[in-house]
Design an enzyme around this catalytic site. Structure first.
Site, PDB file in Angstrom:
ATOM      1  N   SER A 234       0.886  -1.260   0.138  1.00  0.00           N
ATOM      2  CA  SER A 234      -0.017  -0.048   0.046  1.00  0.00           C
ATOM      3  C   SER A 234       0.891   1.001  -0.102  1.00  0.00           C
ATOM      4  O   SER A 234       1.827   1.426   0.776  1.00  0.00           O
ATOM      5  CB  SER A 234      -1.088   0.031   1.144  1.00  0.00           C
ATOM      6  OG  SER A 234      -1.696   1.201   1.327  1.00  0.00           O
ATOM      7  N   GLY A 235       0.742   2.056  -0.980  1.00  0.00           N
ATOM      8  CA  GLY A 235       1.387   3.355  -1.081  1.00  0.00           C
ATOM      9  C   GLY A 235       2.442   3.218  -2.042  1.00  0.00           C
ATOM     10  O   GLY A 235       3.234   4.131  -2.153  1.00  0.00           O
TER      11      GLY A 235
ATOM     12  N   THR B 246      -2.267   1.790  -7.606  1.00  0.00           N
ATOM     13  CA  THR B 246      -3.392   2.473  -8.312  1.00  0.00           C
ATOM     14  C   THR B 246      -3.001   3.640  -9.529  1.00  0.00           C
ATOM     15  O   THR B 246      -3.446   3.455 -10.641  1.00  0.00           O
ATOM     16  CB  THR B 246      -4.241   3.249  -7.231  1.00  0.00           C
ATOM     17  OG1 THR B 246      -4.400   2.428  -6.575  1.00  0.00           O
ATOM     18  CG2 THR B 246      -5.506   3.944  -7.943  1.00  0.00           C
TER      19      THR B 246
ATOM     20  N   ASN C 252      -1.169   4.955   3.161  1.00  0.00           N
ATOM     21  CA  ASN C 252      -1.461   5.229   1.968  1.00  0.00           C
ATOM     22  C   ASN C 252      -2.925   6.298   1.932  1.00  0.00           C
ATOM     23  O   ASN C 252      -3.708   5.602   2.789  1.00  0.00           O
ATOM     24  CB  ASN C 252      -1.732   4.103   0.803  1.00  0.00           C
ATOM     25  CG  ASN C 252      -2.088   4.704  -0.522  1.00  0.00           C
ATOM     26  OD1 ASN C 252      -2.020   5.615  -0.764  1.00  0.00           O
ATOM     27  ND2 ASN C 252      -2.311   3.644  -1.397  1.00  0.00           N
TER      28      ASN C 252
ATOM     29  N   SER D  95      -5.977   4.169  -0.399  1.00  0.00           N
ATOM     30  CA  SER D  95      -5.675   2.689  -0.918  1.00  0.00           C
ATOM     31  C   SER D  95      -7.051   2.024  -1.201  1.00  0.00           C
ATOM     32  O   SER D  95      -7.988   2.315  -0.626  1.00  0.00           O
ATOM     33  CB  SER D  95      -5.342   2.210   0.752  1.00  0.00           C
ATOM     34  OG  SER D  95      -5.152   0.805   0.552  1.00  0.00           O
ATOM     35  N   SER D  96      -6.781   1.426  -1.919  1.00  0.00           N
ATOM     36  CA  SER D  96      -8.014   0.358  -2.506  1.00  0.00           C
ATOM     37  C   SER D  96      -8.344  -0.739  -1.697  1.00  0.00           C
ATOM     38  O   SER D  96      -7.471  -1.601  -1.365  1.00  0.00           O
ATOM     39  CB  SER D  96      -7.631  -0.189  -3.996  1.00  0.00           C
ATOM     40  OG  SER D  96      -7.242   0.957  -4.741  1.00  0.00           O
TER      41      SER D  96
ATOM     42  N   GLY E   5      -2.155  -6.502  -2.109  1.00  0.00           N
ATOM     43  CA  GLY E   5      -0.581  -6.306  -2.080  1.00  0.00           C
ATOM     44  C   GLY E   5      -0.280  -6.894  -0.664  1.00  0.00           C
ATOM     45  O   GLY E   5      -0.784  -7.356   0.067  1.00  0.00           O
TER      46      GLY E   5
ATOM     47  N   GLU F 236       2.234  -5.502   3.086  1.00  0.00           N
ATOM     48  CA  GLU F 236       2.928  -4.519   3.979  1.00  0.00           C
ATOM     49  C   GLU F 236       3.434  -5.139   5.054  1.00  0.00           C
ATOM     50  O   GLU F 236       3.530  -6.188   5.505  1.00  0.00           O
ATOM     51  CB  GLU F 236       1.902  -3.394   4.692  1.00  0.00           C
ATOM     52  CG  GLU F 236       1.431  -2.476   3.431  1.00  0.00           C
ATOM     53  CD  GLU F 236       0.249  -1.659   4.123  1.00  0.00           C
ATOM     54  OE1 GLU F 236       0.078  -1.637   5.355  1.00  0.00           O
ATOM     55  OE2 GLU F 236      -0.190  -0.521   3.330  1.00  0.00           O
TER      56      GLU F 236
END
Length: 1548
Positions: A158-159, A163, A212, A215-216, A440, A442
């Site tokens: 994330s981040g 996206t 993020n 974040s999705s 994803g 982290e």
């Protein structure tokens, strides 16, 4: 994976560090298994040799754009390469076909504009700098060429920028598959809807997390469908595992979904409509202290989301329903409960809770009481009865949250379905490109779990060593309330990892097979056992979980015990020591511990019956549509539904889709956790790479052949280990084999294009190479020291010799000085003696001379006296003789003068008589002229008088005729009426006679009446006869009047004719009068000059003879002129047949002209014959002055059909010359209607001899009449609309043909320029030893091909006499195109930014400069100046000591035309493999980066690439000015037309 070879002192290595992960160091001491190294930070450490990794000393300081080119495959090498490129803002790096993207945390708009997309369109993969556009273009090209569907998998934590990368991919695919403006203007295009679906799904599916801001929180797979032409024809979006728990539970500092905050910041009318307020007042939003995002305006985002909904096809009513449901969820969260009156019951806590309950019911459009009962009660249906059970406050709160989550989940699913139905799918599409945007991973430091995963958009992609492939690690998830979601996410990543491994290993094996090397013994690790542990039937974890959910009495403890019993011996499953319900799975990326507390509850996929019944009965159609009523059969069949099982089915469908597509991978990396630019945290990045499977990938690669080197690079680098193998004429493959055999390596493989080395062999070769280089350095030092000593000795010896020579010279000079003094003394003595003897001789000589002089003077004076006396006597005699001769002369002179005066008087009187006679003749002519003028005026007056009289007579005649005709008509009417009365009376009398019965005959006669009637009848007869006479008289008068008018008309015509004749005669008289005046003037001048009589007679006789000829010529001219004058009034009327014949003749002439000029008529005197012929014909036919004509349309059609063959430059140049010349002639000739620029009418020149003589006296030879021939060919006419339109169309064709010739040259140069930007690669070792190069093309062949193309076109244009201004513009724009292509390629391809390549391009540019000089300025113009960008860039590349140059020197002296972005790009891409020259200093790079940052803050940064200019750079005026001095009088028309009698005017 450390070095397996011994390290020596001076070797460069990487050692592990606790703070920076890895440090580069130099070995200073070796002690067995340990080595002592000095790090670049200054500290000295002792490490084990097995834990140190070798460092490539020749690696470019700016890194490589493809990490498969790294010499050493290990973690520090990969990390250092990414860091080096990130420091230069190079955020993209290839790993074979995999793209690694490091998030810059700053906007770089110049990398993503339309110009950049155009650069990557059609470019080969790897040809340009790494970019997502290159991946998307490769997928699109494979789909179009191979007809195979493609998929692109984006991954990262994330981040990391997943996206944004996904958006870029979809944008590029929309750019490649988008419809044209004409196709997509009527309705929303599919690509627009696909792009605008992103902000809609982001608003309802994205939220701020710890790492993020966007974040999705769901997985997404977008299928973009294409038709046969490659156009987007449809699309579908699949979503996976939305994070429903976030709706009710948010931890600080995260946020809920964006749509809630957008709605609270909506316009006032929407806020009032939904009874909303500040976001801080809602329970679902105020659990966190974060309400706003930096740089985000929620109100603007709300409006943008509504617009995006409009584009994707969501109506305004549906949008109203969507935000009604969102507002209702917010109000639901503010409902609190307290204990009710009954036991274990609950009710709303206070009035505030009831207000929100009522508002939620209004928004859901359901009954308030029913909503309260659905939250606080449950209905249990048994076989016998229905039981209503009350819920306590805690259970009611859980029920409220469950309702909010299911409503939001159904809303999100409806949005996805609506977008899919609105976009539509193409059932006929056979090709698609899928973009996978899924969970994803982290990493968290403080957590009882190992790692964690967020719902970031992208698959975790890692790097597979030097083979060019990647591996996909599982995502790891850690939030306690979402352990079940973590489990599903990790299952997803394990499945994708397996799919990725199969693809990567397949590609690895394909490369080995392609290179024809042995690879059968290489073993690849699979994660099949983990997948079987989780999803195997019937004994997998998901199967056991479904089984436990079916039993009502099962708990998480029983479920955990069942897992412990089933998998106690499984190597991937373990039980934590301090927990009774947790279990640990050894995933691909590490161990993850799961808590089973909420596994059973979250696995059950059902809707509370009360909630289903409540919302399905809603009066709002939108809300009721979210909860359709279930049929009885479906309700019986689906008593139990498993989230895990449903998710496994979705995942299986996804993998089936991916298995039939060709995958592409993008790995996103987050460089730091601060989300700030220019910060690269080594440990953070390394952790992501490790969790991404990099270590495992490196191990797999090292099991095979991690180092792959092309033959030429291998020979260049290691040829010094065995120089003898490079001698002779052997090729590179044989040289590599002999070299490897010479050094004694084992286990390597020789492919078809590369050398494959096992792990550690590269370090071994480098160590041996370092030893050879060390020995070579010692030899060089010894030779240098010997050379320096010898040079010192020679200089000392030369100094000694010079000292000896100086001393000897000094001694010789002293001896010579003494000899000089002795010689001087002898000479002084000699001169003194000579002086004394000379003085005595002179005294004696002067005395003798004095005596002689006295004697001679006396004799001379006596002689003088005698001569004076003789001279005086002679003078007296001469004066006397002179007087006598003069007296005789004067007498003769007086007599001659008297005789001459008498004779001249006689001649003058004779001439006076002639002059008087001439004056009388002149007066008579003047009187005749005056008389004729009076006669003309009288005749003119009489003609006008007769015209007026004729008009008056005709008018009177017309009136009289009208009166007579009216009187006649009246009389005829009276006659008819009288006749009718008589007829009626007769008929009445007859009827009366018939009606009266005849009784007896009685003779009754009324004589009075009979007499009266007879008298009236006589009157009428006389009146009729008189009328007939008057009619006859009127007709006679009319005929006489007509004859009279005809006679007067003839007289008027004759008078007109006489007037014309009189005017002609008067004109002749004026000329004659002027001739007489000229004669008189000449006679007076001759009389004054006293010319002899014979000469005057000759002069006077000449004009008389000439006058006869002149008069004869005038008479013929008068007759010729009088004929059309007399023919004017007698104009014959043309018949229709004659008119048709004339028109047919005109058409035949036009056809003949078109047929002639459509052929190649060539050139005459350097001017196009066709253009001149067309112009002369149009001028002769007066087509320019015609209101309507078809000749212009025929000519335009002919030109259009003639230039259809656009590939033939010779043909196009011919027509460019003709059209431009014709346009010039039109520009000079055509003037608008009523133009004031027409030249004044010139007075006709005199025709007589004296008139021409007088004009000769008055004018000079340098008059304007010298330009008369040119004016006769090109003259101005008053143009009408068709001519002006033809000129505009001709201008358009000139520009079109110019553009075709220019573009044809560009097409020829395009493939050559792609070869000229990079120098041909050669083998240095072989070139030095054998004089041969393995490269087949010579370095200058491509540039020579460009020169040949330019020369060919220049010769073609010259042969066709194309105007120089057009030739100059063609080559100027072509050189500008060369500048753009070379410069853009230099900035996009790192292998081009080298020192040797700069030298190669500079030599080519020198060839172009030489061509410009040879072509001359007339044709080349400013072409050389157009190459300023590439010239300055190449000039910068070939500077040796760049690190000593300051920024000001670069911008002011070296590269003033280049922008900061372009300079930064060149400086960061520069590398030198031949001479190891360095780029600019870090201070200069920092200065450029600061300036670029300031530019990006002030405005949107412009692209560092150049744009091509394809405009038309000339105007009609430029063309006219270049052809101004051309003379068309000597142009010969086409021979074919000269044979036609209708075109004889072309010979004039």
């Amino acid at each position: 994976m450390a070095a397996s070879v011994s390290l020596g002192v001076g070797s460069l290595v990487w050692v592990e560090d606790t703070e920076l992960a890895w440090l580069d160091a130099e070995v200073v001491e070796v002690n067995g298994d340990t080595i002592k190294v000095t790090c670049t930070t200054g500290k000295t450490v002792v490490v084990k040799a097995s834990s140190a990794y070798p460092k490539d000393a020749e690696a470019p300081p700016c890194g490589v754009d493809d990490m498969t080119k790294l010499a050493y495959l290990h973690e520090p090498g990969v990390l250092q390469n990414l860091k080096s490129r990130y420091d230069m803002n190079e955020i993209y790096t290839y790993t074979g076909s995999i793209l690694i993207a490091v998030n810059p945390f700053t906007r770089l708009p110049h990398l993503y504009d339309n110009h950049m997309m155009a650069q990557y369109k059609g470019a080969a993969f790897g040809e340009l700098s790494p970019h997502p556009f290159a991946v998307a273009d490769a997928a699109y090209r494979l789909m179009m060429n191979e007809k195979i569907s493609q998929s692109i998998l984006v991954s990262g934590e994330s981040g990391a920028g997943k996206t944004e990368s996904t958006k870029l991919l979809m944008r590029y695919l929309a750019y490649m598959g988008g419809r044209s403006a004409a196709e997509g203007s009527s309705q929303r295009t599919v690509e627009q809807q696909v792009l605008e679906s992103n902000p809609v799904l982001e608003a309802f599916g994205n939220a701020k997390t710890v790492r993020n801001n966007n974040s999705s929180r769901f997985g997404k797979f977008v299928e973009i469908q294409f038709d046969q032409r490659g156009r987007i024809s449809g699309a579908a979006i699949r979503t996976y595992l939305l994070e429903r728990s976030r709706v009710c539970q948010v931890s600080d500092p995260e946020r809920n979904y964006h749509c809630f905050y957008m709605l609270c910041a909506a316009p006032a009318e929407d806020v009032q409509k939904f009874k909303l307020g500040n976001a801080r007042t809602f329970h679902y939003l105020n659990q966190s202290n974060c309400y706003e995002l930096e740089g985000v305006d929620e109100s603007k985002e709300y409006i943008a989301t509504r617009k995006a909904m409009d584009i994707v096809g969501i109506s305004s009513d549906e949008q109203e329903g969507i935000f009604r449901v969102v507002a209702a969820i917010l109000h639901l969260g503010n409902i609190e409960f307290k204990k009710g009156k009954e036991t274990d019951s609950s009710e709303p806590k206070d009035e505030k809770s009831r207000f929100h309950l009522k508002t939620a019911a209004e928004l859901f459009m359901c009954d308030e009481k029913a909503l309260e009962d659905s939250l606080c009660k449950r209905i249990i249906v048994t076989r016998d009865e229905t039981i209503t059970k009350c819920l306590d406050p805690e259970s009611a709160t859980v029920s409220r949250d469950a309702l909010a989550k299911i409503v939001y989940s159904r809303l999100f699913d409806w949005l996805v379905d609506k977008i899919n139905s609105s976009i539509g799918q193409d059932p006929d599409s056979k090709s698609l490109i899928g973009v996978l945007d899924i969970y994803g991973f982290e990493s968290f430091k403080t957590n009882r779990l190992l790692t964690a995963s967020s719902f970031g958009a992208g698959l975790a992609t890692s790097w597979l060593g030097n083979s060019g492939h990647s591996s996909c690690p599982p995502g790891l998830y850690c939030l306690e309330s979402e352990i079940f979601e973590q489990f599903c996410i990790n299952l997803t990543n394990e499945k994708l990892q397996q799919h990725f491994n199969q693809h990567v290993f397949k590609m690895e094996q394909e490369e080995y097979t392609k290179e024809e090397i042995d690879w059968s013994y290489i073993d690849f690790v699979d994660n099949k056992d983990v997948l079987e542990l989780i999803e195997k039937k019937p004994g997998g974890i998901i199967a056991l979980l479904d089984e436990a959910c079916m039993f009502p009495r099962s708990t998480h403890e029983t479920f955990a015990q069942k897992l412990y019993q089933t998998f106690k011996n499984h190597k991937r499953f373990s039980k934590p020591k301090l927990s009774r319900t947790d279990f640990t799975i050894c995933h691909y990326a590490g161990d993850v511990t799961y808590q089973t507390d909420l596994f059973l509850d979250k696995n059950k996929d059902y809707v509370v019956a009360e909630h289903q019944a409540l919302l399905s009965a809603s009066k709002c159609s939108f809300v009721a549509g979210l909860f359709p009523p279930l049929s009885e059969d479906s309700s019986k069949q689906s008593k139990f539904s498993s989230i895990g099982a449903r998710f496994k089915q979705q995942l299986q469908a996804l993998l089936e889709t991916l298995s039939v597509t060709e995958p592409h991978y993008i790995r996103c990396v987050k460089p730091n956790n601060l989300l700030k630019p220019a910060i690269f945290e080594n440990k953070n990045v390394l952790q992501q790479l490790r969790c991404g499977g990099v270590m495992e990938a490196i191990r797999i690669s090292c099991a095979g052949y991690p180092t792959k080197k092309p033959f030429d690079e291998f020979v260049d680098r290691f040829g010094i280990l065995a120089p003898e193998v490079l001698d002779g004429s052997s090729d590179e493959v044989a040289a590599c084999k002999r070299l490897l055999e010479k050094v004694g390596l084992k286990g390597y493989q020789i492919g078809k294009t590369k050398v494959f080395l096992r792990a550690g062999q590269m370090a071994d070769l480098d160590a041996r190479r370092s030893e050879v280089l060390g020995r070579s350095a010692s030899i060089i030092q010894r030779k240098v020291r010997s050379y320096l000593s010898r040079r010192s000795f020679i200089s000392l010896r030369l100094s000694a010799i010079q000292l000896q020579a100086a001393c000897r010279g000094q001694l010789v000079r002293k001896i010579y000085e003494s000899m000089q003094r002795e010689a001087a003394a002898l000479r002084i003595q000699k001169d003194l003696r000579m002086f004394l003897a000379r003085k005595a001789y002179k005294d004696l000589c002067s005395s003798a001379l004095c005596i002689q002089r006295g004697m001679r003077g006396l004799a001379a004076r006596n002689e003088l006296r005698f001569r004076r006396q003789t001279r005086a006597a002679i003078i007296l005699q001469s004066q006397c003789r002179k007087y006598l001769a003069r007296l005789h002369y004067m007498r003769l002179k007086k007599a001659a003068i008297t005789t001459q005066c008498a004779w001249r008087g006689k001649v003058a009187r004779k001439e006076l008589r002639k002059l008087k006679m001439a004056a009388k003749e002149t007066g008579a002519l003047q009187a005749a002229k005056n008389k004729l003028e009076k006669q003309v005026e009288e005749l003119t007056w009489r003609l006008q008088l007769e015209k007026r009289m004729r008009a008056d007579v005709e008018e009177a005649k017309t009136q009289e005729n009208a009166k007579l005709q009216s009187a006649l008509q009246e009389m005829q009417l009276e006659f008819k009426e009288t006749k009718e009365l008589l007829m009626k009376e007769c008929e009445a009398a007859k009827r009366a006679a018939e009606q009266i019965p005849v009784i007896q005959e009685v003779s009754v006669i009324d004589h009075a009446m009979v007499d009266k009637l007879a008298a009236e009848n006589e009157k009428l007869k006389s009146l009729v006869s008189s009328l007939e006479k008057r009619i006859d008289e009127t007709q006679k008068k009319y005929e006489e009047t007509n004859k009279l008018s005809e006679e007067r008309l003839k007289q008027a015509l004759e008078a007109d004719q006489k007037i014309v004749q009189l005017k002609t005669a008067m004109h002749r008289l004026e000329e004659k009068f002027s001739d007489v005046e000229s004669e008189n003037q000449i006679l007076r001048q001759q009389g004054l000059l006293k010319t002899p009589v014979k000469r005057i007679a000759d002069i006077l006789s000449t004009p008389e003879k000439t006058q006869v000829l002149e008069n004869g010529h005038h008479l013929s001219e008068e007759n010729g002129a009088n004929e059309p004058m007399s023919a004017i009034p007698i104009k014959e009327v043309e018949t229709d047949s004659e008119r048709k014949m004339k028109k047919a003749q005109q058409y035949d002439d036009i056809d003949a002209l078109i047929k002639c000029v459509s052929k190649d008529t060539g050139f005459s005197q350097g001017k196009p014959v066709a253009a001149f012929t067309i112009y002369k014909c149009l001028l002769q036919w007066k087509s320019f002055e015609a209101e309507r004509t078809s000749v212009f349309d025929r000519l335009i059609q002919m030109i259009g059909s003639a230039i259809e063959n656009q590939d033939n430059n010779d043909h196009m140049a011919y027509w460019l010359s003709n059209t431009s010349t014709l346009l010039f002639l039109l520009q000079k000739s055509l003037t608008g209607t009523g133009a004031a620029g027409a030249p004044p009418r010139r007075k006709p020149p005199p025709t007589s001899l004296f008139g021409r003589m007088t004009m000769g006296f008055r004018s000079s030879p340098s008059s304007a009449q010298l330009a008369a021939p040119h004016l006769e060919v090109v003259r101005q006419v008053e143009a009408k609309y068709p001519a002006l339109l033809f000129k505009q169309q001709l201008t358009a064709y000139v520009e079109k043909i110019y553009g075709i010739v220019r573009d044809n040259l560009k097409k020829e140069l395009a493939p050559l320029l792609s070869l000229c930007i990079q120098a041909p690669r050669t083998s240095k070792g072989t070139a030095l030893r054998s004089g041969r190069s393995f490269g087949k093309d010579s370095p200058s062949s491509h540039w020579q091909s460009i020169i040949e193309c330019l020369n060919t076109l220049l010769c073609t244009l010259k042969e066709n006499f194309v105007p120089s201004v057009l030739v100059e513009k063609i080559f100027t724009q072509t050189f500008s195109y060369i500048n753009v292509q070379l410069f853009n390629s230099l900035l996009l391809r790192r292998e081009c930014c080298t020192f040797s390549n700069g030298e190669y391009v500079k030599s080519g540019l020198a060839e172009l400069e030489l061509w410009c000089a040879q072509a001359k300025e007339e044709y080349a113009g400013s072409s050389w100046d157009e190459l300023k960008h590439i010239r300055q860039a190449v000039g910068f590349l070939v500077i040796h000591q760049k690190y000593r140059i300051s920024y000001d020197e670069i911008t002011n002296d070296l590269c003033p035309i280049l922008s900061v972005q372009q300079l930064y790009r060149i400086c960061t891409l520069y590398w030198d493999s031949n001479y190891n020259t360095r780029s600019v200093s870090p201070d200069v790079i920092s200065s450029m980066r600061v300036l670029m940052t300031e530019d990006s803050n002030n405005a949107v940064s412009s692209s560092f690439l150049l744009d091509e200019n394809s405009s038309i750079p000339f105007s009609v005026d430029d063309l006219s000015n270049s052809l101004q001095e051309k003379d068309f009088t000597d142009v010969k028309p086409a021979d074919e037309l000269l044979e036609n009698s209708a075109f004889q005017f072309l010979q004039e």
